[in-house]
Scaffold this motif. Structure first.
Motif, PDB file in Angstrom:
ATOM      1  N   ALA A 109       0.804  -1.225   0.000  1.00  0.00           N
ATOM      2  CA  ALA A 109       0.000   0.000   0.000  1.00  0.00           C
ATOM      3  C   ALA A 109       0.833   1.269   0.000  1.00  0.00           C
ATOM      4  N   ASN A 110       2.033   1.248   0.592  1.00  0.00           N
ATOM      5  CA  ASN A 110       2.806   2.496   0.623  1.00  0.00           C
ATOM      6  C   ASN A 110       3.992   2.483  -0.336  1.00  0.00           C
ATOM      7  N   ALA A 111       3.927   1.601  -1.337  1.00  0.00           N
ATOM      8  CA  ALA A 111       5.026   1.501  -2.305  1.00  0.00           C
ATOM      9  C   ALA A 111       5.045   2.643  -3.310  1.00  0.00           C
ATOM     10  N   GLY A 112       4.040   3.507  -3.291  1.00  0.00           N
ATOM     11  CA  GLY A 112       3.987   4.603  -4.249  1.00  0.00           C
ATOM     12  C   GLY A 112       5.135   5.577  -4.118  1.00  0.00           C
ATOM     13  N   GLY A 113       5.628   5.759  -2.901  1.00  0.00           N
ATOM     14  CA  GLY A 113       6.735   6.690  -2.702  1.00  0.00           C
ATOM     15  C   GLY A 113       8.000   6.235  -3.389  1.00  0.00           C
ATOM     16  N   VAL A 114       8.391   4.995  -3.139  1.00  0.00           N
ATOM     17  CA  VAL A 114       9.623   4.502  -3.748  1.00  0.00           C
ATOM     18  C   VAL A 114       9.440   4.313  -5.256  1.00  0.00           C
ATOM     19  N   ALA A 115       8.235   3.977  -5.695  1.00  0.00           N
ATOM     20  CA  ALA A 115       7.991   3.854  -7.133  1.00  0.00           C
ATOM     21  C   ALA A 115       8.229   5.187  -7.832  1.00  0.00           C
ATOM     22  N   THR A 116       7.737   6.264  -7.224  1.00  0.00           N
ATOM     23  CA  THR A 116       7.925   7.579  -7.835  1.00  0.00           C
ATOM     24  C   THR A 116       9.366   8.051  -7.706  1.00  0.00           C
ATOM     25  N   SER A 117      10.068   7.595  -6.666  1.00  0.00           N
ATOM     26  CA  SER A 117      11.500   7.860  -6.586  1.00  0.00           C
ATOM     27  C   SER A 117      12.225   7.249  -7.780  1.00  0.00           C
ATOM     28  N   GLN A 118      11.828   6.030  -8.159  1.00  0.00           N
ATOM     29  CA  GLN A 118      12.453   5.412  -9.319  1.00  0.00           C
ATOM     30  C   GLN A 118      12.076   6.168 -10.600  1.00  0.00           C
ATOM     31  N   LEU A 119      10.864   6.710 -10.655  1.00  0.00           N
ATOM     32  CA  LEU A 119      10.489   7.530 -11.801  1.00  0.00           C
ATOM     33  C   LEU A 119      11.351   8.787 -11.859  1.00  0.00           C
ATOM     34  N   GLU A 120      11.713   9.323 -10.687  1.00  0.00           N
ATOM     35  CA  GLU A 120      12.648  10.453 -10.636  1.00  0.00           C
ATOM     36  C   GLU A 120      14.019  10.033 -11.167  1.00  0.00           C
ATOM     37  N   MET A 121      14.472   8.835 -10.776  1.00  0.00           N
ATOM     38  CA  MET A 121      15.740   8.318 -11.295  1.00  0.00           C
ATOM     39  C   MET A 121      15.702   8.200 -12.819  1.00  0.00           C
ATOM     40  N   SER A 122      14.583   7.733 -13.345  1.00  0.00           N
ATOM     41  CA  SER A 122      14.432   7.586 -14.793  1.00  0.00           C
ATOM     42  C   SER A 122      14.504   8.938 -15.499  1.00  0.00           C
ATOM     43  N   GLN A 123      13.857   9.954 -14.909  1.00  0.00           N
ATOM     44  CA  GLN A 123      13.908  11.293 -15.492  1.00  0.00           C
ATOM     45  C   GLN A 123      15.327  11.852 -15.461  1.00  0.00           C
ATOM     46  N   ASN A 124      16.029  11.621 -14.340  1.00  0.00           N
ATOM     47  CA  ASN A 124      17.414  12.086 -14.233  1.00  0.00           C
ATOM     48  C   ASN A 124      18.290  11.421 -15.285  1.00  0.00           C
ATOM     49  N   ALA A 125      18.123  10.109 -15.464  1.00  0.00           N
ATOM     50  CA  ALA A 125      18.963   9.359 -16.395  1.00  0.00           C
ATOM     51  C   ALA A 125      18.749   9.818 -17.842  1.00  0.00           C
ATOM     52  N   SER A 126      17.511  10.194 -18.155  1.00  0.00           N
ATOM     53  CA  SER A 126      17.207  10.620 -19.525  1.00  0.00           C
ATOM     54  C   SER A 126      17.232  12.129 -19.690  1.00  0.00           C
ATOM     55  N   MET A 127      17.534  12.851 -18.590  1.00  0.00           N
ATOM     56  CA  MET A 127      17.564  14.316 -18.576  1.00  0.00           C
ATOM     57  C   MET A 127      16.243  14.885 -19.100  1.00  0.00           C
ATOM     58  N   ALA A 128      15.148  14.297 -18.597  1.00  0.00           N
ATOM     59  CA  ALA A 128      13.807  14.720 -19.003  1.00  0.00           C
ATOM     60  C   ALA A 128      13.005  15.126 -17.774  1.00  0.00           C
ATOM     61  N   THR A 129      11.936  15.871 -17.989  1.00  0.00           N
ATOM     62  CA  THR A 129      11.022  16.248 -16.916  1.00  0.00           C
ATOM     63  C   THR A 129       9.605  15.912 -17.344  1.00  0.00           C
TER      64      THR A 129
END
Length: 453
Positions: free
Chosen positions: A377-397
């Motif tokens: 139920a509270n996995a949304g935080g870390v999931a969105t952290s990984q989405l932040e990692m993905s944006q950083n890796a691709s230099m996208a927002t």
């Protein structure tokens, strides 16, 4: 050896080799006790010694953090980073700054993180860290100097493909900023080595809201499976940090009415609904206690800690349809769940990490109270952290709507995976068992594929 004896043997060995870590034992037992049907069906996990391996962190780092207070006096705290399991990706998990932090707390959080991260479907392993430093009552300068000293040592052990910490209790955007700045000063590199960053320098929209939003999305999926919705439901929420605030916000968005929140000094019951603007002002801007809320809203009731029957939490004595424990571990006990049941609660969805005691969970199962376990139920935080990692890796927002849509899909997938796994092993709707088996199986199979590491 029978599966039950095997699990008992691993539990005994864990307790003997790591004395005095009660929260860690609780987390391990909660997972292992639900794996019995999987272990019976798949002897390979015994053959490859998976249980013995998975309960031992790959690495435990303990270090001294020395900093100077505003009076010019040297202060010392203990820093921790437990890198628990990297079978499916780099270590990922928050940093907690709170006086209660010790190695056992960090290990329980890191162990939970392994399976939570696995459930997201994203390539992230499990880790956790923090310090017994208390940000409360400290000046901006003191917090900055502590964070800089903490990162001086932590920087040696992290990296964007190795270990990417985030925030947790006591660690928000301010602390992440100070630590990121120090890492950049030490290394000379601008890298995505922390998540929860500011939007101007690599952060993701919807990250602050993600854990709270995600727990409500998970509750929505549980109710939908029963042909029900959140519309018109009365909800009690504990806590007043990011998780609680954005649980309250999303509950309003989906037609429910949240009536409580709490902090370490007391709780607010506002029968007509928590005023979100006031709550954000007090907690996010002024950083004050919830007693201030009752000064602004005269029709709200403030109950300080200690003014409620011993052994119970005032939040869980309020009539409600749904409860969202969103503060800290073991905050909802046997007496609390009995109060909730008596007052009409049909669903408990965990926003905090391991907020329900084993006795409370057993009562929910026995009395058919719907239950959304924390690691799902509270996995949304870390999931969105990984989405932040993905944006950083691709230099996208990505836009807020895009991230929120991905979060909603991830939470639906986690629910479906947990539910279908519970059906597969003969206990349909037991989301705790389903989540534990699904999370464990992916990590354990990856460990087998990678050999004796």
């Amino acid at each position: 050896m029978s599966v039950q004896k095997y699990i008992h043997k691993v539990m005994k060995s864990t307790m003997e080799s790591t004395p005095g870590q009660a929260e860690f034992y609780q987390a391990v037992e909660e997972v292992l006790s639900t794996l019995e049907p999987l272990l019976q069906a798949e002897p390979k996990y015994d053959k490859y010694n998976i249980l013995e391996r998975i309960v031992i962190p790959e690495r435990q780092i303990l270090f001294r953090v020395v900093w100077m207070d505003d009076a010019g006096k040297i202060q010392t705290n203990i820093g921790y980073r437990v890198q628990f399991n990297s079978a499916i990706g780099p270590y990922k998990g928050g940093l907690r700054f709170h006086p209660s932090v010790n190695l056992g707390i960090i290990k329980f959080l890191g162990f939970e993180q392994i399976f939570k991260n696995s459930l997201t479907g994203l390539p992230i392993g499990g880790g956790k860290g923090g310090s017994n430093f208390d940000p409360k009552g400290k000046s901006e300068g003191e917090i900055m100097r502590f964070c800089q000293s903490f990162m001086t040592e932590l920087s040696k052990h992290i990296g964007e493909t190795k270990d990417v910490p985030a925030g947790d209790i006591g660690v928000g955007g301010r602390e992440i900023g100070y630590m990121f700045g120090e890492y950049k000063r030490i290394t000379g590199n601008f890298e995505g080595i922390l998540t929860g960053k500011g939007l101007n320098w690599g952060g993701s929209l919807a990250r602050t809201e993600a854990t709270g939003f995600g727990s409500v999305y998970f509750a929505e999926n549980i109710l939908a499976k029963r042909g029900d919705t959140l519309e018109g439901k009365v909800a009690t929420v504990s806590g007043s940090g990011n998780v609680a605030i954005y649980t309250i916000q999303k509950l309003y968005d989906l037609g429910a009415k949240p009536v409580t929140c709490s902090d370490s000094r007391g709780m607010i019951y506002h029968e007509k609904g928590i005023d979100l603007h006031t709550l954000k002002l007090i907690k996010e801007v002024e950083r004050k206690g919830l007693d201030e809320y009752a000064q602004i809203h005269k029709d709200a009731v403030y109950i300080p800690v200690g003014k409620y029957p011993e052994g119970t939490n005032a939040v869980w004595g309020v009539p409600c349809d749904i409860a969202f424990p969103s503060a800290t571990q073991n905050e909802l006990n046997f007496a609390d769940i009995k109060n909730l049941h008596k007052n009409g609660c049909i669903l408990v969805t965990e926003g905090a990490n391991m907020p329900s005691t084993p006795e409370a969970i057993h009562y929910m199962m026995e009395n058919k109270i719907m239950y959304g376990p924390a690691k799902a139920a509270n996995a949304g935080g870390v999931a969105t952290s990984q989405l932040e990692m993905s944006q950083n890796a691709s230099m996208a927002t990505w836009s807020f709507a895009e991230v929120d849509s991905k979060l909603n899909s991830i939470m639906k997938n986690i629910f479906n995976l947990s539910y279908e796994t519970s059906k597969e092993f003969g206990d349909e709707g037991n989301l705790m068992m389903g989540a534990n088996i699904a999370g464990f199986r992916k990590v354990a199979d990856s460990m087998i594929d990678q050999g004796a590491v």
